[in-house]
Design a protein around this motif. Structure first.
Motif, short mmCIF file in Angstrom:
data_model
loop_
_atom_site.label_atom_id
_atom_site.label_comp_id
_atom_site.label_asym_id
_atom_site.label_seq_id
_atom_site.Cartn_x
_atom_site.Cartn_y
_atom_site.Cartn_z
N ALA A 1 -7.41 7.06 2.33
CA ALA A 1 -7.52 6.82 0.89
C ALA A 1 -7.52 8.11 0.08
O ALA A 1 -7.36 8.07 -1.14
CB ALA A 1 -8.80 6.03 0.59
N PRO B 1 -1.91 9.32 1.26
CA PRO B 1 -3.18 9.30 0.55
C PRO B 1 -3.01 9.66 -0.91
O PRO B 1 -2.12 10.42 -1.29
CB PRO B 1 -4.01 10.36 1.30
CG PRO B 1 -3.37 10.47 2.65
CD PRO B 1 -1.90 10.23 2.41
N GLN C 1 -8.03 0.48 -4.05
CA GLN C 1 -7.37 1.52 -3.25
C GLN C 1 -8.03 1.67 -1.89
O GLN C 1 -7.35 1.81 -0.87
CB GLN C 1 -7.42 2.84 -4.01
CG GLN C 1 -6.80 4.01 -3.26
CD GLN C 1 -7.58 5.29 -3.43
OE1 GLN C 1 -8.55 5.35 -4.19
NE2 GLN C 1 -7.17 6.32 -2.73
N LEU C 2 -9.36 1.62 -1.86
CA LEU C 2 -10.08 1.74 -0.59
C LEU C 2 -9.79 0.54 0.32
O LEU C 2 -9.64 0.70 1.53
CB LEU C 2 -11.59 1.85 -0.86
CG LEU C 2 -12.04 3.12 -1.60
CD1 LEU C 2 -13.53 3.03 -1.93
CD2 LEU C 2 -11.74 4.37 -0.79
N ALA D 1 -6.35 1.05 1.84
CA ALA D 1 -6.40 2.03 2.92
C ALA D 1 -7.05 1.44 4.16
O ALA D 1 -6.59 1.66 5.30
CB ALA D 1 -7.16 3.27 2.46
N THR E 1 0.84 -1.19 0.00
CA THR E 1 0.00 0.00 0.00
C THR E 1 0.87 1.24 0.00
O THR E 1 2.01 1.23 0.44
CB THR E 1 -0.91 0.00 1.24
OG1 THR E 1 -0.09 -0.10 2.40
CG2 THR E 1 -1.88 -1.17 1.19
#
Length: 219
Positions: free
Chosen positions: A59, A18, A33-34, A37, A14
């Protein structure tokens, strides 16, 4: 790639910052992506202390965008958990399919569990140490991590050892249980290398399975 397939590729890789608001992404990429996060926030704070505000901020999106993909925190948690379970099950299946030599298959299957435990501590804790097992959907996903792995190994043992399904399944449960517990113990307590730990565990498993049944690839 389908939305489900994209979610299955969530890993520990990751970003450290952000993405930033106002950046448009395809739906599957935004979902991935969410989830990434969310993994960071759940790993840092635990489920109960994690807030959707924190996940949205991590995110780099607004809360309405987050809620467009996941109606609530539990939905997000389950989606993330399912992606981790998929990754583990796929790794076990690939380990079994990677060779026709059964001794190497045993080692590869054991190694898949060690890889999973060692590659992303947050992922394995969600799968093997979830504190939300009282939630039926969470328990179902956690159970699938074991049952789908057992199914894959049972099929291989049945085909190669000539055992009936019940006996093959018992052996598969033993191999999966040994691999899970050994990998978790090694990560928490041992200073030996992963390679050595996998070799020791798989040797024990192979001498039990390989010595008692007519599998190919025996020493």
């Amino acid at each position: 790639m389908t939305e489900t397939g994209q979610a299955r590729q969530v890993t520990s890789e990751t970003s450290s910052a952000p993405l930033g608001r106002g950046v448009r992404l395809p739906r599957t990429e935004r979902r991935a992506q969410l989830l990434a996060a969310a993994q960071e926030v759940f790993a840092a704070n635990g489920y109960h202390a994690a807030a959707m505000d924190d996940i949205a901020e991590r995110a780099g999106v607004s809360k309405p965008v987050l809620y467009q993909h996941f109606p609530g925190k539990l939905d997000l948690y389950i989606a993330l958990l399912e992606s981790h379970v998929d990754n583990l099950v796929n790794a076990v299946q690939q380990a079994l399919a990677s060779t026709t030599d059964n001794k190497q298959r045993v080692k590869n299957a054991v190694g898949a569990f060690f890889d999973f435990v060692n590659s992303d501590v947050g992922a394995f804790r969600m799968v093997f140490e979830s504190d939300l097992r009282g939630e039926p959907a969470v328990q179902e996903a956690v159970d699938r991590a074991t049952s789908a792995s057992v199914d894959a190994i049972t099929e291989t043992i049945t085909a190669d050892a000539g055992l009936d399904e019940e006996k093959a399944r018992l052996l598969a449960v033993g191999l999966v249980g040994m691999s899970q517990v050994s990998a978790r113990f090694w990560l928490a307590n041992s200073s030996m290398s992963q390679e050595e730990a996998v070799a020791l565990t798989s040797t024990l498993a192979w001498r039990g399975i390989g010595a008692g049944f007519p599998l190919s690839g025996r020493d």
